[in-house]
Design a protein around this motif. Structure first.
Motif, PDB file in Angstrom:
ATOM      1  N   ASN A 151      96.743 110.754 -20.538  1.00 43.55           N
ATOM      2  CA  ASN A 151      97.610 110.304 -21.632  1.00 43.55           C
ATOM      3  C   ASN A 151      97.059 109.019 -22.242  1.00 43.55           C
ATOM      4  O   ASN A 151      96.341 108.265 -21.595  1.00 43.55           O
ATOM      5  CB  ASN A 151      99.035 110.096 -21.133  1.00 43.55           C
ATOM      6  N   LEU A 152      97.422 108.795 -23.495  1.00 38.39           N
ATOM      7  CA  LEU A 152      97.002 107.593 -24.216  1.00 38.39           C
ATOM      8  C   LEU A 152      98.121 106.557 -24.157  1.00 38.39           C
ATOM      9  O   LEU A 152      99.305 106.912 -24.142  1.00 38.39           O
ATOM     10  CB  LEU A 152      96.710 107.941 -25.677  1.00 38.39           C
ATOM     11  N   TYR A 153      97.741 105.293 -24.168  1.00 38.31           N
ATOM     12  CA  TYR A 153      98.711 104.196 -24.121  1.00 38.31           C
ATOM     13  C   TYR A 153      98.525 103.292 -25.335  1.00 38.31           C
ATOM     14  O   TYR A 153      97.401 102.919 -25.663  1.00 38.31           O
ATOM     15  CB  TYR A 153      98.550 103.391 -22.823  1.00 38.31           C
TER      16      TYR A 153
ATOM     17  N   LYS B 262     106.737 108.176 -24.542  1.00 37.58           N
ATOM     18  CA  LYS B 262     107.846 107.424 -23.967  1.00 37.58           C
ATOM     19  C   LYS B 262     107.449 105.959 -23.795  1.00 37.58           C
ATOM     20  O   LYS B 262     106.259 105.621 -23.731  1.00 37.58           O
ATOM     21  CB  LYS B 262     108.259 108.009 -22.616  1.00 37.58           C
ATOM     22  N   VAL B 263     108.459 105.120 -23.718  1.00 37.76           N
ATOM     23  CA  VAL B 263     108.244 103.696 -23.449  1.00 37.76           C
ATOM     24  C   VAL B 263     107.989 103.536 -21.956  1.00 37.76           C
ATOM     25  O   VAL B 263     108.785 103.996 -21.138  1.00 37.76           O
ATOM     26  CB  VAL B 263     109.479 102.864 -23.870  1.00 37.76           C
ATOM     27  N   VAL B 264     106.875 102.904 -21.596  1.00 34.67           N
ATOM     28  CA  VAL B 264     106.588 102.655 -20.182  1.00 34.67           C
ATOM     29  C   VAL B 264     106.707 101.170 -19.836  1.00 34.67           C
ATOM     30  O   VAL B 264     106.715 100.794 -18.673  1.00 34.67           O
ATOM     31  CB  VAL B 264     105.196 103.195 -19.769  1.00 34.67           C
TER      32      VAL B 264
ATOM     33  N   VAL C  57      95.374 100.816 -25.363  1.00 34.04           N
ATOM     34  CA  VAL C  57      95.064  99.989 -24.185  1.00 34.04           C
ATOM     35  C   VAL C  57      94.851 100.892 -22.989  1.00 34.04           C
ATOM     36  O   VAL C  57      95.147 102.088 -23.012  1.00 34.04           O
ATOM     37  CB  VAL C  57      96.210  98.984 -23.889  1.00 34.04           C
ATOM     38  N   GLU C  58      94.320 100.313 -21.925  1.00 38.26           N
ATOM     39  CA  GLU C  58      94.171 101.031 -20.661  1.00 38.26           C
ATOM     40  C   GLU C  58      95.556 101.298 -20.068  1.00 38.26           C
ATOM     41  O   GLU C  58      96.532 100.611 -20.407  1.00 38.26           O
ATOM     42  CB  GLU C  58      93.351 100.193 -19.667  1.00 38.26           C
ATOM     43  N   LYS C  59      95.628 102.242 -19.167  1.00 37.84           N
ATOM     44  CA  LYS C  59      96.900 102.549 -18.505  1.00 37.84           C
ATOM     45  C   LYS C  59      97.425 101.299 -17.826  1.00 37.84           C
ATOM     46  O   LYS C  59      96.709 100.649 -17.065  1.00 37.84           O
ATOM     47  CB  LYS C  59      96.702 103.663 -17.470  1.00 37.84           C
ATOM     48  N   PRO C  60      98.704 100.932 -18.102  1.00 38.58           N
ATOM     49  CA  PRO C  60      99.255  99.722 -17.471  1.00 38.58           C
ATOM     50  C   PRO C  60      99.345  99.885 -15.949  1.00 38.58           C
ATOM     51  O   PRO C  60      99.504 101.000 -15.453  1.00 38.58           O
ATOM     52  CB  PRO C  60     100.656  99.605 -18.086  1.00 38.58           C
ATOM     53  N   GLU C  61      99.261  98.785 -15.256  1.00 31.61           N
ATOM     54  CA  GLU C  61      99.385  98.810 -13.769  1.00 31.61           C
ATOM     55  C   GLU C  61     100.791  99.179 -13.361  1.00 31.61           C
ATOM     56  O   GLU C  61     101.747  98.763 -13.960  1.00 31.61           O
ATOM     57  CB  GLU C  61      99.018  97.418 -13.203  1.00 31.61           C
TER      58      GLU C  61
ATOM     59  N   GLU D 115     103.495 105.468 -23.870  1.00 34.43           N
ATOM     60  CA  GLU D 115     102.597 106.472 -23.300  1.00 34.43           C
ATOM     61  C   GLU D 115     102.726 107.735 -24.155  1.00 34.43           C
ATOM     62  O   GLU D 115     103.829 108.260 -24.317  1.00 34.43           O
ATOM     63  CB  GLU D 115     102.976 106.783 -21.856  1.00 34.43           C
ATOM     64  N   LEU D 116     101.608 108.195 -24.724  1.00 40.09           N
ATOM     65  CA  LEU D 116     101.622 109.365 -25.598  1.00 40.09           C
ATOM     66  C   LEU D 116     101.202 110.606 -24.815  1.00 40.09           C
ATOM     67  O   LEU D 116     100.208 110.576 -24.090  1.00 40.09           O
ATOM     68  CB  LEU D 116     100.666 109.155 -26.782  1.00 40.09           C
TER      69      LEU D 116
END
Length: 195
Positions: free
Chosen positions: A29-31, A153-155, A191-195, A44-45
């Protein structure tokens, strides 16, 4: 000759097997990080569920289209919508509308991101909204046989969205539910996947 044909058939099977294996590998998924005057939100798309919609949104983000636009429609207990107007309520030009993908299994639950559209189901362009409640009546097939396409969705930053939802709103020309103090999208970037 038979051995050669068998070897050829095995090789063809192997190649098609590799191709099939490649097709079943799910793309990550893309962020997207959205900096707003109300705070920072990360989306998160879901490209696998809504490929057309995500590609469309990605093009707008890559073009810097959303930078400087506002959340122009905010309804407490429902959603916050943006991606089409500047702070003077001038509507920005868009790319061509996309085909609806609302029948993808994703739901209009709290924190989900969906495409805004007109009564024409295939009219979504740049505008999107974030559901602040579970809005099941927007799910496919909805009240009009189509519903609204959820594509992410909002992560991170749902507290920011909650804050947006509570701002004072009013009328601006023909538009209602417009925040009195503009909530601006300062920038959007991948951006990269959030931690």
């Amino acid at each position: 000759m038979k051995k050669l044909m068998l070897a050829g058939a095995l090789m063809a099977g192997l190649i098609s097997g590799v191709a099939m294996a490649e097709e079943t590998v799910k793309a990550p998924n893309l962020y997207v990080e959205m900096d707003t005057t109300a705070g920072n939100i990360v989306l998160e798309l879901n490209e696998a569920a809504a490929p057309v919609t995500v590609a469309n949104f990605k093009n707008y983000v890559d073009d810097g289209y959303y930078d400087g636009l506002i959340f122009h429609r905010v309804i407490d207990g429902f959603m916050v919508q943006g991606g089409g107007f500047d702070s003077d309520m001038n509507q920005k030009g868009t790319k061509a509308p996309i085909q609806i993908e609302s029948n993808n299994g994703l739901k209009n639950v709290r924190g989900s991101v969906a495409m805004a559209r007109t009564m024409d189901p295939n009219s979504a362009t740049s505008q999107f909204f974030i559901n602040t409640q579970n809005n099941t009546f927007l799910d496919y097939p909805g009240q009009d046989g189509y519903g609204y396409t959820v594509f992410g969705k909002v992560v991170s930053g749902m507290d920011v969205v909650d804050k947006m939802e509570k701002v004072k709103t009013g009328d601006r020309g023909m538009h209602g539910d417009v925040p009195v103090e503009p909530i601006m999208i300062e920038s959007m970037k991948f951006v990269e996947k959030p931690e």
